[in-house]
Motif scaffolding. Sequence first.
Motif, mmCIF file in Angstrom:
data_model
loop_
_atom_site.group_PDB
_atom_site.id
_atom_site.type_symbol
_atom_site.label_atom_id
_atom_site.label_comp_id
_atom_site.label_asym_id
_atom_site.label_seq_id
_atom_site.Cartn_x
_atom_site.Cartn_y
_atom_site.Cartn_z
ATOM 1 N N GLY A 1 11.387 20.308 -11.702
ATOM 2 C CA GLY A 1 10.997 19.134 -10.923
ATOM 3 C C GLY A 1 11.845 18.967 -9.674
ATOM 4 O O GLY A 1 11.329 18.638 -8.601
ATOM 5 N N LEU A 2 13.143 19.225 -9.812
ATOM 6 C CA LEU A 2 14.028 19.115 -8.653
ATOM 7 C C LEU A 2 13.698 20.167 -7.607
ATOM 8 O O LEU A 2 13.741 19.888 -6.397
ATOM 9 C CB LEU A 2 15.487 19.244 -9.100
ATOM 10 C CG LEU A 2 16.053 18.076 -9.915
ATOM 11 C CD1 LEU A 2 17.461 18.393 -10.402
ATOM 12 C CD2 LEU A 2 16.070 16.792 -9.080
ATOM 13 N N LEU A 3 13.369 21.376 -8.046
ATOM 14 C CA LEU A 3 13.006 22.429 -7.098
ATOM 15 C C LEU A 3 11.731 22.073 -6.336
ATOM 16 O O LEU A 3 11.660 22.247 -5.118
ATOM 17 C CB LEU A 3 12.823 23.755 -7.834
ATOM 18 C CG LEU A 3 14.102 24.453 -8.311
ATOM 19 C CD1 LEU A 3 13.764 25.679 -9.140
ATOM 20 C CD2 LEU A 3 14.983 24.843 -7.122
ATOM 21 N N TRP A 4 10.739 21.554 -7.060
ATOM 22 C CA TRP A 4 9.504 21.158 -6.384
ATOM 23 C C TRP A 4 9.758 20.013 -5.406
ATOM 24 O O TRP A 4 9.183 19.980 -4.314
ATOM 25 C CB TRP A 4 8.450 20.747 -7.410
ATOM 26 C CG TRP A 4 7.693 21.895 -7.990
ATOM 27 C CD1 TRP A 4 7.763 22.403 -9.259
ATOM 28 C CD2 TRP A 4 6.748 22.728 -7.294
ATOM 29 N NE1 TRP A 4 6.928 23.484 -9.405
ATOM 30 C CE2 TRP A 4 6.277 23.700 -8.216
ATOM 31 C CE3 TRP A 4 6.243 22.737 -6.001
ATOM 32 C CZ2 TRP A 4 5.347 24.678 -7.870
ATOM 33 C CZ3 TRP A 4 5.307 23.710 -5.656
ATOM 34 C CH2 TRP A 4 4.871 24.662 -6.585
ATOM 35 N N ALA A 5 10.614 19.075 -5.802
ATOM 36 C CA ALA A 5 10.948 17.972 -4.897
ATOM 37 C C ALA A 5 11.651 18.488 -3.649
ATOM 38 O O ALA A 5 11.383 18.022 -2.534
ATOM 39 C CB ALA A 5 11.828 16.948 -5.622
ATOM 40 N N ALA A 6 12.556 19.472 -3.831
ATOM 41 C CA ALA A 6 13.267 20.043 -2.682
ATOM 42 C C ALA A 6 12.299 20.767 -1.754
ATOM 43 O O ALA A 6 12.372 20.631 -0.523
ATOM 44 C CB ALA A 6 14.355 21.001 -3.162
ATOM 45 N N PHE A 7 11.369 21.541 -2.333
ATOM 46 C CA PHE A 7 10.378 22.242 -1.519
ATOM 47 C C PHE A 7 9.501 21.251 -0.752
ATOM 48 O O PHE A 7 9.171 21.467 0.420
ATOM 49 C CB PHE A 7 9.506 23.139 -2.390
ATOM 50 C CG PHE A 7 10.211 24.347 -2.928
ATOM 51 C CD1 PHE A 7 11.164 25.006 -2.178
ATOM 52 C CD2 PHE A 7 9.938 24.818 -4.201
ATOM 53 C CE1 PHE A 7 11.830 26.112 -2.675
ATOM 54 C CE2 PHE A 7 10.589 25.929 -4.712
ATOM 55 C CZ PHE A 7 11.543 26.578 -3.945
ATOM 56 N N ALA A 8 9.121 20.164 -1.433
ATOM 57 C CA ALA A 8 8.292 19.152 -0.773
ATOM 58 C C ALA A 8 9.051 18.491 0.369
ATOM 59 O O ALA A 8 8.481 18.238 1.447
ATOM 60 C CB ALA A 8 7.850 18.101 -1.793
ATOM 61 N N GLY B 1 15.830 20.344 -19.951
ATOM 62 C CA GLY B 1 16.637 20.753 -18.803
ATOM 63 C C GLY B 1 15.858 21.605 -17.829
ATOM 64 O O GLY B 1 15.972 21.451 -16.612
ATOM 65 N N ARG B 2 15.022 22.525 -18.379
ATOM 66 C CA ARG B 2 14.219 23.373 -17.500
ATOM 67 C C ARG B 2 13.189 22.556 -16.733
ATOM 68 O O ARG B 2 12.908 22.822 -15.574
ATOM 69 C CB ARG B 2 13.524 24.446 -18.330
ATOM 70 C CG ARG B 2 14.470 25.471 -18.956
ATOM 71 C CD ARG B 2 13.725 26.496 -19.760
ATOM 72 N NE ARG B 2 12.831 27.268 -18.914
ATOM 73 C CZ ARG B 2 11.986 28.189 -19.379
ATOM 74 N NH1 ARG B 2 11.908 28.408 -20.672
ATOM 75 N NH2 ARG B 2 11.214 28.867 -18.555
ATOM 76 N N LEU B 3 12.614 21.568 -17.402
ATOM 77 C CA LEU B 3 11.645 20.712 -16.721
ATOM 78 C C LEU B 3 12.291 19.931 -15.585
ATOM 79 O O LEU B 3 11.708 19.772 -14.507
ATOM 80 C CB LEU B 3 11.022 19.741 -17.731
ATOM 81 C CG LEU B 3 10.108 20.363 -18.794
ATOM 82 C CD1 LEU B 3 9.667 19.307 -19.791
ATOM 83 C CD2 LEU B 3 8.894 21.017 -18.136
ATOM 84 N N VAL B 4 13.508 19.462 -15.820
ATOM 85 C CA VAL B 4 14.220 18.712 -14.778
ATOM 86 C C VAL B 4 14.525 19.615 -13.594
ATOM 87 O O VAL B 4 14.316 19.238 -12.426
ATOM 88 C CB VAL B 4 15.516 18.102 -15.342
ATOM 89 C CG1 VAL B 4 16.363 17.528 -14.218
ATOM 90 C CG2 VAL B 4 15.193 17.019 -16.368
ATOM 91 N N VAL B 5 15.004 20.843 -13.883
ATOM 92 C CA VAL B 5 15.325 21.780 -12.800
ATOM 93 C C VAL B 5 14.076 22.120 -12.004
ATOM 94 O O VAL B 5 14.088 22.148 -10.765
ATOM 95 C CB VAL B 5 15.966 23.057 -13.369
ATOM 96 C CG1 VAL B 5 16.092 24.130 -12.293
ATOM 97 C CG2 VAL B 5 17.339 22.741 -13.947
#
Length: 257
Positions: A44-51, A38-42
């Motif tokens: 990853g989503l944060l990095w995708a949002a920043f990108a 779950g932490r890895l998914v969160v």
Amino acid sequence: MAKPVNTSKTGPAARRNRKGKAAAKPAKPAETRPRAPGRLVVRGLLWAAFALVGLIGALILLFSTVNPPITPYMLSERARLDEIAHDWVPMEEIAPVMARAAVAAEDANFCLHWGLDLKAIRAAMAQGGNRGASTISQQTVKNVYLWQGRSWPRKALEAAMTPAVEAVWTKRRILEVYLNVAEFDEGVFGVGRAAPHYFGVAAADLTDVQAARLAAILPDPKGRSAADPSDFVQRRAGQIRDGAATIRRDGRDDCFE
């Protein structure tokens, strides 16, 4: 003969130091605990949002000076029709009356708001959403960066991006891009192609009547014609001509003239 004393310590005492404390045992290697999925998914989503935010910011900066070569809607129409008509025309080569007509038709308070016309939004909500409230700035963001159609995700992105575009672009630049990417007929984009398509003239030579007719068809370019206007389009064009003259008199064209 006396036996030599064995000074080596091999018994329990060897495991004690001179102060009598037990010698430290060799440390075991730390166990690597697996990260929770779950932490890895969160993360990853944060990095995708920043990108995504970074990409959008870069495109907003880029198109403040570089002309968008094509838009998502143009791409979809080109795939459907095989080809589209689009020529970029700088603001200096567009008749000023065309700019005023577009503002009078779509967003009379264009020079007065920061991208979102809250008064128009409240009026639209009071009428149950039957009235449009999108500003020229919002329509430019939608046409250049987003997709067509009504959906909450697109509207949310549009509302978030519009103030950023207003902060970076000038009003004149917003209107220039809008007039160059708006659809005026099926497969005909921008006033640079719309003017010769309908009237056989360059965008710089449009009259006030021609400019008003082009502005009148903007909400429904596939269902209205500027060259063969219906009674509704003629009435609407007359209203736009009056509105364009009004915003010129009261100075609401100062931000783009």
